[in-house]
Design an enzyme around this catalytic site. Structure first.
Site, PDB file in Angstrom:
ATOM      1  N   ASP A  36     -11.339   5.832 -32.388  1.00  0.00           N
ATOM      2  CA  ASP A  36     -12.621   5.233 -32.043  1.00  0.00           C
ATOM      3  C   ASP A  36     -12.949   5.427 -30.570  1.00  0.00           C
ATOM      4  O   ASP A  36     -12.090   5.787 -29.756  1.00  0.00           O
ATOM      5  CB  ASP A  36     -12.583   3.727 -32.325  1.00  0.00           C
ATOM      6  CG  ASP A  36     -12.335   3.399 -33.776  1.00  0.00           C
ATOM      7  OD1 ASP A  36     -12.687   4.220 -34.646  1.00  0.00           O
ATOM      8  OD2 ASP A  36     -11.778   2.316 -34.047  1.00  0.00           O
ATOM      9  N   TYR A  57       1.090   4.188 -34.020  1.00  0.00           N
ATOM     10  CA  TYR A  57       0.141   3.680 -33.038  1.00  0.00           C
ATOM     11  C   TYR A  57       0.809   2.559 -32.249  1.00  0.00           C
ATOM     12  O   TYR A  57       1.664   1.844 -32.781  1.00  0.00           O
ATOM     13  CB  TYR A  57      -1.105   3.099 -33.707  1.00  0.00           C
ATOM     14  CG  TYR A  57      -2.058   4.100 -34.298  1.00  0.00           C
ATOM     15  CD1 TYR A  57      -3.160   4.544 -33.586  1.00  0.00           C
ATOM     16  CD2 TYR A  57      -1.883   4.580 -35.601  1.00  0.00           C
ATOM     17  CE1 TYR A  57      -4.059   5.448 -34.127  1.00  0.00           C
ATOM     18  CE2 TYR A  57      -2.774   5.488 -36.157  1.00  0.00           C
ATOM     19  CZ  TYR A  57      -3.856   5.916 -35.412  1.00  0.00           C
ATOM     20  OH  TYR A  57      -4.739   6.817 -35.957  1.00  0.00           O
TER      21      TYR A  57
END
Length: 246
Positions: free
Chosen positions: A53, A111
């Site tokens: 994002d 992540y």
């Protein structure tokens, strides 16, 4: 036709995310593609291992492209880093089998999400952490994380709209490490849904603030309802660390 795999690092602060957009040239994929087309003097399609994002960073993004150029991988690496902006770097380039695809062949991703938990801002980490002033109960967060590992339908922890695609994913581990005011959450799994890591993080933070309990996690998973999960953590604390292949 050669197939080139590249590993990329970037500071996503000033970009509109990874994926190229028709009316926005300010993306990581867009910047890389523009430089590749200039270097190779041919139309180039760059495939990434996944989207990040706007504002999200990467230490280990992977992409691949096909080319007719005879330029060596070493020269491609050198020239990419010469022409790319200073907040994007290609750390390796190698030729792969023609069937390799950075997204379709990925088997595991990791992540990390960074939190600064203190009453005082960290001036130098403000672009890379979520600042939370109230003390977090890390022990409770770890208990909640244990409830979220394994194979589950994670629809409640995603912004994805209802569709035919499966929302079942496997999270192998969620590790939460604390070093003073710095708290790092690491998520490893076979894939992640849209906004999934940020919503998981926001939910675990709500557990740390005693707004939710570790026992709530099973109920939230079973609900399949986004409204039952916690807030979505801000983008700036999220990093794509590694993409693994067989």
């Amino acid at each position: 036709m050669r197939n080139i795999k590249i590993n990329i690092q970037y500071d996503g602060t000033r970009y509109s995310g990874w994926q190229s957009q028709e009316h926005d040239e300010n993306t990581i994929q867009g910047k890389l593609t523009a430089v590749l087309r200039r270097l190779l003097e041919e139309e180039t399609e760059l495939a990434g291992s996944g989207r990040t994002d706007a504002g999200v960073h990467a230490l280990g993004q992977v992409a691949n492209f096909k080319t007719c150029s005879c330029m060596s991988c070493e020269e491609i690496l050198e020239k990419l880093n010469h022409y790319l902006p200073e907040d994007i770097a290609v750390i390796s380039a190698e030729e792969m089998d023609g069937r390799f695809h950075s997204r379709l062949n990925a088997v595991r991703k990791t992540y990390s999400y960074r939190i600064w938990n203190s009453s005082v801002h960290n001036v130098f980490e403000r672009r890379y952490t979520w600042f939370i002033e109230q003390p977090l109960d890390v022990s409770a967060m770890r208990r909640a994380a244990a409830e979220l590992t394994g194979t589950h339908d994670f629809r409640a922890f995603s912004s994805i709209k209802r569709g035919k695609k499966s929302t079942v994913r496997t999270i192998e581990s969620i590790d939460i490490d604390q070093d003073g005011s710095a708290i790092t959450l690491s998520f490893t799994g076979n894939g992640f849904l849209y906004h999934m890591v940020r919503i998981l993080t926001g939910t675990l933070v709500e557990v740390g603030l005693h707004k939710k309990t570790p026992e709530d996690m099973k109920r939230i998973l079973a609900s399949l309802s986004r409204e039952q999960a916690g807030v979505m953590a801000p983008a700036q604390g999220l990093f794509l660390m590694e993409v693994e292949y067989q």
